[in-house]
Design a protein around this motif. Sequence first.
Motif, PDB file in Angstrom:
ATOM      1  N   PHE B  80      -5.585  37.305 -37.566  1.00 60.50           N
ATOM      2  CA  PHE B  80      -6.816  36.628 -37.132  1.00 60.50           C
ATOM      3  C   PHE B  80      -6.668  36.113 -35.702  1.00 60.50           C
ATOM      4  O   PHE B  80      -7.593  36.226 -34.893  1.00 60.50           O
ATOM      5  CB  PHE B  80      -7.140  35.472 -38.083  1.00 60.50           C
ATOM      6  CG  PHE B  80      -8.554  34.990 -37.989  1.00 60.50           C
ATOM      7  CD1 PHE B  80      -9.562  35.643 -38.672  1.00 60.50           C
ATOM      8  CD2 PHE B  80      -8.881  33.903 -37.209  1.00 60.50           C
ATOM      9  CE1 PHE B  80     -10.884  35.206 -38.572  1.00 60.50           C
ATOM     10  CE2 PHE B  80     -10.200  33.459 -37.108  1.00 60.50           C
ATOM     11  CZ  PHE B  80     -11.199  34.121 -37.793  1.00 60.50           C
ATOM     12  N   ALA B  81      -5.490  35.555 -35.374  1.00 63.06           N
ATOM     13  CA  ALA B  81      -5.249  35.038 -34.025  1.00 63.06           C
ATOM     14  C   ALA B  81      -5.374  36.157 -32.994  1.00 63.06           C
ATOM     15  O   ALA B  81      -6.031  35.992 -31.951  1.00 63.06           O
ATOM     16  CB  ALA B  81      -3.870  34.397 -33.959  1.00 63.06           C
ATOM     17  N   ILE B  82      -4.769  37.308 -33.293  1.00 65.20           N
ATOM     18  CA  ILE B  82      -4.827  38.426 -32.348  1.00 65.20           C
ATOM     19  C   ILE B  82      -6.242  38.996 -32.292  1.00 65.20           C
ATOM     20  O   ILE B  82      -6.738  39.345 -31.211  1.00 65.20           O
ATOM     21  CB  ILE B  82      -3.788  39.495 -32.739  1.00 65.20           C
ATOM     22  CG1 ILE B  82      -2.406  38.917 -32.438  1.00 65.20           C
ATOM     23  CG2 ILE B  82      -4.009  40.805 -31.980  1.00 65.20           C
ATOM     24  CD1 ILE B  82      -1.243  39.746 -32.780  1.00 65.20           C
ATOM     25  N   SER B  83      -6.923  39.028 -33.425  1.00 62.27           N
ATOM     26  CA  SER B  83      -8.306  39.516 -33.440  1.00 62.27           C
ATOM     27  C   SER B  83      -9.214  38.596 -32.634  1.00 62.27           C
ATOM     28  O   SER B  83     -10.145  39.056 -31.967  1.00 62.27           O
ATOM     29  CB  SER B  83      -8.830  39.601 -34.877  1.00 62.27           C
ATOM     30  OG  SER B  83      -8.047  40.500 -35.605  1.00 62.27           O
ATOM     31  N   LEU B  84      -8.941  37.284 -32.686  1.00 61.86           N
ATOM     32  CA  LEU B  84      -9.728  36.338 -31.889  1.00 61.86           C
ATOM     33  C   LEU B  84      -9.569  36.641 -30.404  1.00 61.86           C
ATOM     34  O   LEU B  84     -10.542  36.625 -29.639  1.00 61.86           O
ATOM     35  CB  LEU B  84      -9.267  34.903 -32.169  1.00 61.86           C
ATOM     36  CG  LEU B  84      -9.839  34.241 -33.425  1.00 61.86           C
ATOM     37  CD1 LEU B  84      -9.194  32.875 -33.613  1.00 61.86           C
ATOM     38  CD2 LEU B  84     -11.345  34.089 -33.334  1.00 61.86           C
ATOM     39  N   GLY B  85      -8.323  36.936 -30.003  1.00 62.78           N
ATOM     40  CA  GLY B  85      -8.073  37.309 -28.598  1.00 62.78           C
ATOM     41  C   GLY B  85      -8.845  38.554 -28.228  1.00 62.78           C
ATOM     42  O   GLY B  85      -9.462  38.627 -27.157  1.00 62.78           O
ATOM     43  N   SER B  86      -8.832  39.544 -29.151  1.00 58.88           N
ATOM     44  CA  SER B  86      -9.567  40.793 -28.908  1.00 58.88           C
ATOM     45  C   SER B  86     -11.064  40.528 -28.809  1.00 58.88           C
ATOM     46  O   SER B  86     -11.763  41.118 -27.974  1.00 58.88           O
ATOM     47  CB  SER B  86      -9.321  41.782 -30.047  1.00 58.88           C
ATOM     48  OG  SER B  86      -7.949  41.906 -30.283  1.00 58.88           O
ATOM     49  N   ALA B  87     -11.554  39.618 -29.658  1.00 55.03           N
ATOM     50  CA  ALA B  87     -12.986  39.285 -29.642  1.00 55.03           C
ATOM     51  C   ALA B  87     -13.370  38.635 -28.316  1.00 55.03           C
ATOM     52  O   ALA B  87     -14.451  38.909 -27.772  1.00 55.03           O
ATOM     53  CB  ALA B  87     -13.304  38.352 -30.798  1.00 55.03           C
ATOM     54  N   VAL B  88     -12.470  37.794 -27.787  1.00 55.32           N
ATOM     55  CA  VAL B  88     -12.744  37.153 -26.489  1.00 55.32           C
ATOM     56  C   VAL B  88     -12.879  38.216 -25.407  1.00 55.32           C
ATOM     57  O   VAL B  88     -13.797  38.180 -24.584  1.00 55.32           O
ATOM     58  CB  VAL B  88     -11.625  36.134 -26.142  1.00 55.32           C
ATOM     59  CG1 VAL B  88     -11.724  35.696 -24.687  1.00 55.32           C
ATOM     60  CG2 VAL B  88     -11.696  34.930 -27.066  1.00 55.32           C
TER      61      VAL B  88
END
Lengths: 69, 157
Positions: B80-88
């Motif tokens: 989720f943390a890495i996906s949040l970065g990708s979403a940003v």
Amino acid sequence: MKNRIKVYRAMHDLTQEGLANELGVTRQTILAIEKGKYDPSLELAFKIARFFGVTIEDIFLYGDTAEQK
Amino acid sequence: MKRNTFYLLAGIVALIEVGIFWLSVKVEEPILIQVAFILGVFLIYMARRRVEDRIEDERTAMITQKAALRTLEVFWVVFFAISLGSAVVAFSRPLGLRPPHPGPPGTAAPDMLEFPVIGNFAILQMALLCLMIFLYVGFRMYYARKYGDWDTDEEQD
């Protein structure tokens, strides 16, 4: 939870492997139960008790009962 | 089927998958490796069911369940943390709801997500999947040890 499987095994002249085969589990499971590292399910506890022809309470000693015996 | 035969089969399937991946890259057909991977996993699952000397009892099932649950608990946070970065990264550019504003003639629009960036995310996801496998193996070993998988006693001599 303490148990007396080792005693009953000795009384029936059974190895861990032999008992495991009879009950359809692995030898490591019998070893883990004997050493108190794993508490069996109710079903397996009944199977063990029935195999030796005794009640569950004869084999598995819970809490205070274990200290009294 | 013997357990060793199963391991041999799994190894052969893995080698074939590597070959198909290479072929898939060569012919630029992603569907090739995708279908081959699903078929390979299906084949291994089917073969595993035919292994004769594999005893699975309630203790081994519990070890597997606990290891899987702990893996999921840790993995979803990292994922989720890495996906949040990708979403940003994705939201900091146009979302593709309308065509981006054209850049200077003859050049790509400067605010479009470049294809290599998407490729990097794919590699990152594969690295995360590898992390998940390592996590699972680690937890599996921890619980196997906790519930007496590697204990020995006088009967083993």
